[in-house]
Design a protein around this motif. Structure first.
Motif, mmCIF file in Angstrom:
data_model
loop_
_atom_site.group_PDB
_atom_site.id
_atom_site.type_symbol
_atom_site.label_atom_id
_atom_site.label_comp_id
_atom_site.label_asym_id
_atom_site.label_seq_id
_atom_site.Cartn_x
_atom_site.Cartn_y
_atom_site.Cartn_z
ATOM 1 N N GLY A 78 26.634 -55.083 117.098
ATOM 2 C CA GLY A 78 26.317 -54.087 118.115
ATOM 3 C C GLY A 78 25.545 -52.866 117.689
ATOM 4 O O GLY A 78 25.139 -52.084 118.551
ATOM 5 N N GLY A 79 25.316 -52.638 116.388
ATOM 6 C CA GLY A 79 24.575 -51.438 116.012
ATOM 7 C C GLY A 79 24.438 -51.257 114.513
ATOM 8 O O GLY A 79 25.146 -51.890 113.717
ATOM 9 N N LEU A 80 23.506 -50.376 114.135
ATOM 10 C CA LEU A 80 23.305 -50.046 112.724
ATOM 11 C C LEU A 80 24.560 -49.403 112.146
ATOM 12 O O LEU A 80 25.187 -48.566 112.799
ATOM 13 N N LEU A 81 24.894 -49.786 110.926
ATOM 14 C CA LEU A 81 26.031 -49.179 110.243
ATOM 15 C C LEU A 81 25.558 -48.023 109.385
ATOM 16 O O LEU A 81 24.590 -48.145 108.635
ATOM 17 N N LEU A 82 26.266 -46.928 109.505
ATOM 18 C CA LEU A 82 25.979 -45.755 108.682
ATOM 19 C C LEU A 82 26.738 -45.820 107.365
ATOM 20 O O LEU A 82 26.191 -45.462 106.305
ATOM 21 N N ASP A 83 27.973 -46.307 107.421
ATOM 22 C CA ASP A 83 28.790 -46.350 106.203
ATOM 23 C C ASP A 83 29.955 -47.310 106.398
ATOM 24 O O ASP A 83 30.501 -47.434 107.499
ATOM 25 N N VAL A 84 30.307 -48.001 105.323
ATOM 26 C CA VAL A 84 31.499 -48.850 105.288
ATOM 27 C C VAL A 84 32.312 -48.447 104.069
ATOM 28 O O VAL A 84 31.835 -48.535 102.933
ATOM 29 N N PHE A 85 33.534 -47.997 104.305
ATOM 30 C CA PHE A 85 34.385 -47.510 103.227
ATOM 31 C C PHE A 85 35.683 -48.303 103.234
ATOM 32 O O PHE A 85 36.439 -48.268 104.200
ATOM 33 N N LEU A 86 35.938 -49.026 102.154
ATOM 34 C CA LEU A 86 37.095 -49.911 102.055
ATOM 35 C C LEU A 86 38.162 -49.290 101.164
ATOM 36 O O LEU A 86 37.868 -48.811 100.062
ATOM 37 N N LYS A 91 44.987 -51.407 102.717
ATOM 38 C CA LYS A 91 44.594 -52.526 103.577
ATOM 39 C C LYS A 91 43.878 -52.027 104.828
ATOM 40 O O LYS A 91 44.130 -52.477 105.956
ATOM 41 N N SER A 92 42.972 -51.083 104.622
ATOM 42 C CA SER A 92 42.246 -50.494 105.735
ATOM 43 C C SER A 92 40.807 -50.229 105.324
ATOM 44 O O SER A 92 40.456 -50.272 104.138
ATOM 45 N N ALA A 93 39.982 -49.958 106.307
ATOM 46 C CA ALA A 93 38.574 -49.652 106.072
ATOM 47 C C ALA A 93 38.074 -48.785 107.207
ATOM 48 O O ALA A 93 38.555 -48.867 108.344
ATOM 49 N N SER A 94 37.096 -47.934 106.898
ATOM 50 C CA SER A 94 36.440 -47.107 107.899
ATOM 51 C C SER A 94 35.014 -47.595 108.070
ATOM 52 O O SER A 94 34.276 -47.709 107.087
ATOM 53 N N VAL A 95 34.642 -47.869 109.298
ATOM 54 C CA VAL A 95 33.302 -48.345 109.620
ATOM 55 C C VAL A 95 32.642 -47.320 110.523
ATOM 56 O O VAL A 95 33.142 -47.038 111.618
#
Length: 296
Positions: A78-86, A91-95
Motif C-alpha cells: 500500500g505505500g512507500l516504507l520510511l523505516d522498518v525497525f525490528l 517480538k515486535s516491529a515498528s513499520v
C-alpha cells in the motif's frame, strides 16, 4: 574519512532499553506524553493533536521468533516504507510509511483481513512513538529516493559479501537482501535515511567509482490486495430437469392426420352403409312389382 563516518552517521537510541535505533536522534520523534511534566500540559495537547494528523508508524506485535526484516516487508502493501525497525527481544516491529494515508489504509486492511507471518497472527495497532520525517529526507523522497538502491554496471569483483562489509559500519543499517540481475546489483535496505547514508558512502569509495548508484521502486508500494467476496450462488449446480421421453415433433401432425383419416373412414363407412341400405330397398321394391302373385 571512512573511520570518522560511523560517528557522523550514528544517532541516539529512540526506544528505552533498546540497543539499536532508527539511526536518527530523538528530536526526529514526537515526544512521549508520559515523559512530559505537568507544566507543559497545553503543549502536550497540541503535540498530541498534531501526532494524530501525522500518524505513520504501525506497531506489529506477537511476531514469530524467527521473523526477519525480509518477512515483514514481504507482507506490507500500500505505500512507500520510511523505516522498518525490528525488536526481536520484544517480538515486535515498528513499520513507518512515508504517507500517512497509506499507513491508515494498511492498518484498516489488516484489521479486516488479519496479518500472518510464518503462520502466526500478528497484532497491528498505532505505535505510541511516531516516526517523524525530517525535511531533508522528505526532499530526497520527492526526488525519487526510496529504501532500495541499485548499482548499475557493477564490477564483477564486487560481491554480496563485499557490499555487506562496506555498509556494515553504518549505524542501524540493515541490508535485507542483495540480488544481481543483468550486470546490476539491487540492495533492499530497512529505511530511506539509511539508504541516503549508504549511497553517499559508496559514492565516496574508490571501489564504486564509475558506477551509477540510483534508487529503485519499493516493492511495498504495490497496491493492497483486494478482498475476494465469495458468491454463495456461485459454484452451486442448478437442479437439472428430468429428461422426459423423446417426442417426435411431427407427432402432432401425425395425430391430426390419423384423426382426419379416422373421420374420413367413418364418413366413407356411413356413406357405404347408406348407399347399401338404399340400394337394398330399391331392389326389394322393384322385385315386388314384377314378381307374380302366388295364390295361397
Amino acid at each position: 574519512m571512512e573511520e570518522s563516518l560511523p560517528k557522523r552517521l550514528s544517532g541516539g537510541n529512540v526506544f528505552p532499553g533498546s540497543s539499536r535505533s532508527f539511526g536518527v536522534t530523538d528530536a526526529h520523534f514526537a515526544p512521549d506524553a508520559g515523559d512530559e511534566i505537568a507544566s507543559f500540559t497545553a503543549a502536550k495537547s497540541d503535540q498530541h493533536a498534531m501526532s494524530k494528523q501525522n500518524r505513520r508508524t504501525i506497531l506489529l506485535k506477537n511476531l514469530p521468533d524467527r521473523a526477519t526484516h525480509k518477512d515483514i516487508v514481504g507482507e506490507i502493501y500500500g505505500g512507500l516504507l520510511l523505516d522498518v525497525f525490528l525488536r526481536p527481544q520484544d517480538k515486535s516491529a515498528s513499520v513507518s510509511f512515508v504517507e500517512t494515508d497509506a499507513a491508515e489504509d494498511f492498518l484498516a486492511h489488516v484489521k479486516r483481513n488479519d496479518l500472518y507471518i510464518h503462520g502466526r497472527r500478528v497484532s497491528c495497532s498505532w505505535s505510541e512513538r511516531q516516526f517523524f520525517m525530517p525535511g531533508h529526507v522528505a526532499n530526497k523522497i520527492s526526488r525519487g529516493a526510496t529504501r532500495n538502491l541499485v548499482l548499475r554496471n557493477i564490477s564483477p569483483t564486487v560481491t554480496e559479501d563485499r557490499l555487506r562489509d562496506d555498509l556494515d559500519h553504518i549505524h542501524n543499517l540493515v541490508v535485507i537482501s542483495i540480488s544481481f540481475r543483468s550486470g546490476d546489483a539491487y540492495l533492499s535496505l530497512n529505511s530511506i535515511h539509511n539508504s541516503l547514508f549508504a549511497r553517499t558512502c559508496m559514492m565516496s569509495r574508490a571501489t564504486y567509482k564509475g558506477m551509477k548508484i540510483e534508487w529503485y521502486p519499493d516493492e511495498c508500494a504495490r497496491p493492497l490486495p483486494q478482498r475476494k467476496i465469495s458468491n454463495p450462488k456461485q459454484g452451486v449446480p442448478l437442479p437439472k430437469a428430468k429428461a422426459g421421453p423423446m417426442m417426435n415433433r411431427f407427432q402432432m401432425l401425425n395425430m391430426d392426420d390419423e384423426d382426419a383419416s379416422d373421420a374420413g373412414s367413418s364418413l366413407d363407412e356411413d356413406e357405404d352403409l347408406t348407399m347399401t341400405t338404399g340400394f337394398s330397398r330399391f331392389e326389394t321394391s322393384r322385385r315386388s312389382q314384377y314378381m307374380p302373385t302366388v295364390a295361397a
